[in-house]
Scaffold this motif. Structure first.
Motif, PDB file in Angstrom:
ATOM      1  N   ASN A 198       0.837  -1.094  -0.078  1.00  0.00           N
ATOM      2  CA  ASN A 198       0.075  -0.001  -0.247  1.00  0.00           C
ATOM      3  C   ASN A 198       0.932   1.464   0.060  1.00  0.00           C
ATOM      4  O   ASN A 198       1.969   1.214   1.054  1.00  0.00           O
ATOM      5  CB  ASN A 198      -0.762  -0.072   1.278  1.00  0.00           C
ATOM      6  CG  ASN A 198      -2.085  -1.228   1.197  1.00  0.00           C
ATOM      7  OD1 ASN A 198      -2.204  -2.097   2.047  1.00  0.00           O
ATOM      8  ND2 ASN A 198      -2.648  -1.073   0.422  1.00  0.00           N
ATOM      9  N   GLY A 199       0.586   2.208  -0.980  1.00  0.00           N
ATOM     10  CA  GLY A 199       1.150   3.505  -0.869  1.00  0.00           C
ATOM     11  C   GLY A 199       2.578   3.471  -1.608  1.00  0.00           C
ATOM     12  O   GLY A 199       3.274   4.145  -1.875  1.00  0.00           O
ATOM     13  N   GLU A 239      -6.701  -2.520  -9.926  1.00  0.00           N
ATOM     14  CA  GLU A 239      -7.529  -3.429  -9.102  1.00  0.00           C
ATOM     15  C   GLU A 239      -8.728  -3.618  -9.215  1.00  0.00           C
ATOM     16  O   GLU A 239      -9.819  -3.416  -8.436  1.00  0.00           O
ATOM     17  CB  GLU A 239      -7.301  -2.453  -7.749  1.00  0.00           C
ATOM     18  CG  GLU A 239      -5.851  -2.589  -7.163  1.00  0.00           C
ATOM     19  CD  GLU A 239      -5.720  -2.445  -5.669  1.00  0.00           C
ATOM     20  OE1 GLU A 239      -6.686  -2.994  -4.919  1.00  0.00           O
ATOM     21  OE2 GLU A 239      -5.061  -1.845  -4.972  1.00  0.00           O
ATOM     22  N   HIS A 264      -3.720  -6.601  -5.850  1.00  0.00           N
ATOM     23  CA  HIS A 264      -3.267  -7.038  -4.732  1.00  0.00           C
ATOM     24  C   HIS A 264      -3.423  -8.638  -4.414  1.00  0.00           C
ATOM     25  O   HIS A 264      -2.696  -9.239  -3.778  1.00  0.00           O
ATOM     26  CB  HIS A 264      -4.015  -6.369  -3.650  1.00  0.00           C
ATOM     27  CG  HIS A 264      -3.404  -4.994  -3.136  1.00  0.00           C
ATOM     28  ND1 HIS A 264      -2.324  -4.795  -2.544  1.00  0.00           N
ATOM     29  CD2 HIS A 264      -3.816  -3.760  -3.340  1.00  0.00           C
ATOM     30  CE1 HIS A 264      -1.801  -3.704  -2.203  1.00  0.00           C
ATOM     31  NE2 HIS A 264      -2.891  -2.818  -2.745  1.00  0.00           N
ATOM     32  N   SER A 276       3.734  -5.258   6.600  1.00  0.00           N
ATOM     33  CA  SER A 276       2.664  -5.957   7.179  1.00  0.00           C
ATOM     34  C   SER A 276       2.812  -6.733   8.460  1.00  0.00           C
ATOM     35  O   SER A 276       1.914  -6.809   9.205  1.00  0.00           O
ATOM     36  CB  SER A 276       2.104  -7.063   6.195  1.00  0.00           C
ATOM     37  OG  SER A 276       3.240  -8.183   5.956  1.00  0.00           O
TER      38      SER A 276
END
Ligand SMILES: Nc1ncnc2c1ncn2[C@@H]1O[C@H](COP(=O)(O)OP(=O)(O)OP(=O)(O)O)[C@@H](O)[C@H]1O
Ligand SMILES: [Mg+2]
Length: 238
Positions: free
Chosen positions: A36-37, A162, A194, A237
């Motif tokens: 993410n990001g 996505e 993802h 994560s």
């Protein structure tokens, strides 16, 4: 087909893209992954012209499109489907696709646009919903419509952000089959995703981003084994 050199973009203090070099070969399915990001959507926004780079170059089919407006990119064959689907809800599926077909190639005769729409309805499995208002569709059908709308502009390279997000596993499998049919129909695909099983099933090649940079590229197996890639995913994560 597409060549990106040194593409960079910052938002205030955030470096969203930093010296990105990238190639897309005709006929391939290329996945862009990353935490993410990492800057994946920023890359797509730069490619489709929604935002302008601070530095770098975008060459598509031999033409410099670095600062071309989005509609010019669409006309040249660079198509885009969005993560957030925004059809015209009070128009039917067919009408939504006609807008895409007429807008995607200015000067397209209405007859030709109707033919393109017919082909896209068949390819995406939306034919039974052709006369349904877009506002009445399920999430899965919405996603198909978004893909179909992009296809109706007759892209040579299709950019997907996505498009499987929120789908159930069985639905994602159907979407994988659809992207494979799209490629077989002659469209090159660059997709952000993802869901790793989807990446593994679809991608000929995978580009991994982190902190706005390309940190690895290669086959799914190659990037999955890459130390930098493991670090990027575990580092965030964990
Ligand atoms: N318009 C914007 N204004 C300010 N910051 C932005 C803007 N767009 C993106 N960013 C920032 O740039 C960085 C990269 O964002 P981006 O959306 O490209 O990541 P991503 O890889 O698509 O992430 P995700 O997997 O969550 O979709 C993030 O830190 C994000 O907050
Ligand atoms: Mg994103």
């Amino acid at each position: 087909m597409l060549r990106v050199r040194g593409l960079s973009k910052r938002f205030g203090g955030v470096v969203a893209a930093s010296g990105i070099d990238l190639e897309v070969e005709p006929g391939e399915i290329l996945a862009v992954i990353g935490p993410n990001g990492a800057g994946k959507s920023t890359l797509l926004n730069l490619l489709s012209g929604l935002i302008r780079p601070d530095a770098g170059e975008i060459t598509f089919l031999g033409q410099d499109l670095t600062y071309a407006p989005p509609e010019v990119r669409t006309w040249k064959g660079l198509g885009r489907a969005f993560q957030i689907v925004q059809p015209f809800p009070e128009m039917t599926v067919r009408e939504n696709l006609l807008v895409g077909a007429l807008y995607g190639k200015p000067g397209t005769p209405v007859q030709t646009a109707h033919r393109v729409v017919e082909q896209v309805l068949e390819l995406t499995g939306l034919a039974p919903k052709a006369e349904t208002e877009a506002g009445e569709l399920t999430l899965l059908e919405d996603k198909r419509l978004e893909l179909a709308r992009a296809l109706a502009t007759q892209p040579k390279l299709l950019l997907l952000d996505e498009v499987m997000a929120g789908l159930r596993p069985a639905e994602a499998l159907e979407a994988v089959a659809l992207v494979q049919r799209i490629r077989t129909s002659g469209v090159t695909v660059l997709f952000i995703e993802h869901l790793m099983p989807v990446v593994r099933a679809l991608a000929d090649r995978v580009v991994v981003m982190d902190y706005g940079q390309v940190i690895a590229q290669g086959s799914y197996a190659e990037v999955a084994a890459h130390p930098k890639v493991r670090q990027a995913y575990l580092g965030r994560s964990a």
